[in-house]
Write an enzyme that holds these catalytic residues in place. Sequence first.
Site, mmCIF file in Angstrom:
data_model
loop_
_atom_site.group_PDB
_atom_site.id
_atom_site.type_symbol
_atom_site.label_atom_id
_atom_site.label_comp_id
_atom_site.label_asym_id
_atom_site.label_seq_id
_atom_site.Cartn_x
_atom_site.Cartn_y
_atom_site.Cartn_z
ATOM 1 N N GLY A 188 0.817 -1.217 0.000
ATOM 2 C CA GLY A 188 0.000 0.000 0.000
ATOM 3 C C GLY A 188 0.845 1.259 0.000
ATOM 4 N N CYS A 189 1.922 1.237 0.760
ATOM 5 C CA CYS A 189 2.790 2.418 0.862
ATOM 6 C C CYS A 189 3.502 2.688 -0.462
ATOM 7 C CB CYS A 189 3.799 2.237 1.994
ATOM 8 S SG CYS A 189 2.983 2.039 3.597
ATOM 9 N N THR A 190 3.852 1.627 -1.156
ATOM 10 C CA THR A 190 4.507 1.781 -2.459
ATOM 11 C C THR A 190 3.533 2.370 -3.472
ATOM 12 O OG1 THR A 190 6.010 -0.053 -1.980
ATOM 13 C CG2 THR A 190 5.719 0.546 -4.301
ATOM 14 N N ALA A 241 3.058 6.113 -2.639
ATOM 15 C CA ALA A 241 4.236 6.915 -2.996
ATOM 16 C C ALA A 241 4.340 7.083 -4.510
ATOM 17 C CB ALA A 241 5.503 6.268 -2.432
#
Length: 157
Positions: free
Chosen positions: A46-48, A51
């Site tokens: 999710g963070c990738t 970003a």
Amino acid sequence: MADWIEEGTKAPAFTLTSDDGSKVKLSDLAGSPVVLYFYPKDDTPGCTIEAKAFRAKSKQLAKHGAVVLGVSPDDQASHAAFKAKYDLDFPLLVDADHKVAEKYGAWREKNMYGKKSMGIQRSTFLIGADGKVKKVWKRVKVEGHDEKVLEALAALD
């Protein structure tokens, strides 16, 4: 556990170390809108996605004069690797003791499969050029979030 910071209040000041070792101070960015987003961990799915979405919108964000800052408890080396791996064009800030996340209310109790723990609640704060919080997104769903941030930025122009 701190409450979420409210829209219309002055954004809590901070100075954090960036992925490149430099210090980023919120007060140095006065006069520009700031997209401050808290995320749980470098290089996780999710963070990738989040970003990369902000990276993909960098030209539109720049049109509004916005500065994007990603914040997580990961260390400088982790941030540098994550930034390089995905060619991110904005600073990733180290909040190892989660003090800044606590000031904004992004450090929360999480419940994963019945196990409670403290951690970053994915959230974004749009700080206006005047230093006040203009918009708060709590418990962000990654898909389409970048568009919502752009819409809110456009409304500030």
